[in-house]
Design a protein around this motif. Structure first.
Motif, PDB file in Angstrom:
ATOM      1  N   ARG A 135       0.808  -1.223   0.000  1.00 30.62           N
ATOM      2  CA  ARG A 135       0.000   0.000   0.000  1.00 30.62           C
ATOM      3  C   ARG A 135       0.842   1.275   0.000  1.00 30.62           C
ATOM      4  O   ARG A 135       0.301   2.373   0.057  1.00 30.62           O
ATOM      5  CB  ARG A 135      -0.928   0.011   1.237  1.00 30.62           C
ATOM      6  N   HIS A 136       2.142   1.137  -0.075  1.00 32.02           N
ATOM      7  CA  HIS A 136       3.047   2.290   0.027  1.00 32.02           C
ATOM      8  C   HIS A 136       4.022   2.256  -1.145  1.00 32.02           C
ATOM      9  O   HIS A 136       4.685   1.249  -1.381  1.00 32.02           O
ATOM     10  CB  HIS A 136       3.798   2.227   1.365  1.00 32.02           C
ATOM     11  N   LYS A 166      -2.171   7.921  -7.708  1.00 30.73           N
ATOM     12  CA  LYS A 166      -3.342   8.273  -6.913  1.00 30.73           C
ATOM     13  C   LYS A 166      -4.645   7.974  -7.665  1.00 30.73           C
ATOM     14  O   LYS A 166      -5.687   7.733  -7.047  1.00 30.73           O
ATOM     15  CB  LYS A 166      -3.280   9.758  -6.515  1.00 30.73           C
ATOM     16  N   GLU A 219      -0.321   5.116  -0.128  1.00 34.98           N
ATOM     17  CA  GLU A 219       0.530   6.028   0.639  1.00 34.98           C
ATOM     18  C   GLU A 219       1.761   6.253  -0.230  1.00 34.98           C
ATOM     19  O   GLU A 219       2.343   5.303  -0.758  1.00 34.98           O
ATOM     20  CB  GLU A 219       0.920   5.388   1.966  1.00 34.98           C
ATOM     21  N   SER A 262       5.557   8.237  -0.768  1.00 35.45           N
ATOM     22  CA  SER A 262       6.704   9.051  -0.353  1.00 35.45           C
ATOM     23  C   SER A 262       7.451   9.489  -1.600  1.00 35.45           C
ATOM     24  O   SER A 262       7.498   8.762  -2.602  1.00 35.45           O
ATOM     25  CB  SER A 262       7.645   8.249   0.553  1.00 35.45           C
ATOM     26  N   ASN A 283       2.454  11.886   0.455  1.00 34.61           N
ATOM     27  CA  ASN A 283       2.244  12.066   1.891  1.00 34.61           C
ATOM     28  C   ASN A 283       3.428  12.691   2.605  1.00 34.61           C
ATOM     29  O   ASN A 283       3.269  13.389   3.607  1.00 34.61           O
ATOM     30  CB  ASN A 283       1.944  10.709   2.547  1.00 34.61           C
ATOM     31  N   ARG A 284       4.624  12.401   2.119  1.00 31.79           N
ATOM     32  CA  ARG A 284       5.831  12.882   2.790  1.00 31.79           C
ATOM     33  C   ARG A 284       6.983  12.901   1.803  1.00 31.79           C
ATOM     34  O   ARG A 284       6.894  12.310   0.715  1.00 31.79           O
ATOM     35  CB  ARG A 284       6.208  11.971   3.966  1.00 31.79           C
TER      36      ARG A 284
END
Length: 312
Positions: free
Chosen positions: A115-116, A149, A155, A157, A187-188
């Motif tokens: 999921r990342h 997205k 998530e 980065s 997100n970051r």
């Protein structure tokens, strides 16, 4: 947020041991690269199992230039996701692939429970060559973030460069590009490695002045091979202080001493970052656990179960 005052840091260092009774409130993550051989696979897995008990937020697996490690990256990420308690993040780049091909890789990750995504523009497969987007591909990391997205609520980065990306005309353009990536849905940001806390603090101030409020996580590379680090640094625009090079002089034939010096240098930098209100760290492990584990321990983190039991 202002930079850390050197005088207050000096007073702190003189008043008490640097690493005495830290709260253990830092969050950490670790980066690995996909192994090429069975022996490297064994080394990687030892590192994963050693670091797992520290409870990292996530661990990421890199993606080779031009997608050269696509299958190995996917296999490594899927195995971490399947066989450990860790949240695995997969690197994905724009290099030499169409949007359809990249979207397919992302769909495969989602199906595997990942999921990342660490979304990057990526480096050209030929070192020193200028990046050229695939005719049917994502033109940059911001476009990749937006595309991901649209597929799923990943998530995400992205990368940030405290000392400016080599392809950016100046620091302002570099931060503008970072803002585009975050505005696209990241997100970051995780920074490229650096060797001066002041470089990170100055960058953090510039980011805040640009109105960016997303989390900026410093990337930490514990140096045990100076020649290799110089090569990495030349590719990403990171500066290596002269004093650091001199510190490792004469240690080529003393690997244990080199490890101790490397741990000391990286731990001190992390401690100064911590004193400057940094509470998240991303370690570039190079598939070796010892240095990162030691630094995390000095920052007050403790294994949730003994490492040898987790590796059993």
């Amino acid at each position: 947020m202002t930079t850390q005052n050197p005088q207050s840091e000096a007073r702190r260092a003189q008043a008490s041991p640097l690493f005495a009774d830290l709260a253990g409130d830092a969050q950490v993550s670790f980066e690995f690269f996909p192994p090429k051989t069975p022996k490297m696979e064994e080394t990687l897995w030892e590192a994963v199992k050693t670091l797992e008990p520290l409870g990292p937020r996530f661990v990421s697996v890199t993606y080779g230039a031009g997608g050269s490690t696509r299958e190995r990256t996917h296999a490594t990420v899927a195995r971490i996701q399947r066989e450990t308690s860790l949240a695995a993040a997969a690197h994905l780049t724009c290099v030499e692939a169409s949007k359809t091909e990249i979207d397919q890789v992302a769909e495969e990750y989602w199906a595997a429970g990942v999921r990342h995504i660490v979304a990057l523009r990526g480096d050209p497969p030929v070192a020193g060559a200028k990046f050229a987007a695939h005719p049917d591909g994502y033109e940059n990391a911001a476009a990749l973030v937006a595309g991901l997205k649209k597929l799923h609520p990943f998530e995400i980065s992205v990368a940030a460069y405290p000392e400016c990306h080599p392809d950016s005309p100046d620091a302002t353009a570099d931060i503008d590009n970072l803002k585009r990536k975050l505005d696209a849905g990241a997100n970051r940001a995780i920074t490229q490695f650096f060797f001066s806390p002041e470089a990170f603090f100055r960058f953090r101030d510039r980011v805040a002045a640009a109105g960016i409020t997303a989390e900026i996580v410093p990337g930490i590379l514990p140096v045990s091979n100076v020649a290799q680090t110089r090569k990495f640094a030349a590719m990403c625009g990171a500066g290596i202080p002269d004093w650091m090079g001199r510190l490792f002089d004469g240690l080529d034939d003393h690997p244990a001493a080199r490890q101790l010096v490397a741990a000391t240098v990286a731990a001190e930098m992390c401690r100064r970052l911590y004193a400057g209100d940094v509470r998240s760290f991303h370690f570039y492990t190079l598939n070796r656990a010892e240095l990162s584990f030691a630094i995390c321990h000095m920052l007050g983190l403790r294994a949730k179960v003994p490492a040898h039991e987790a590796a059993a």
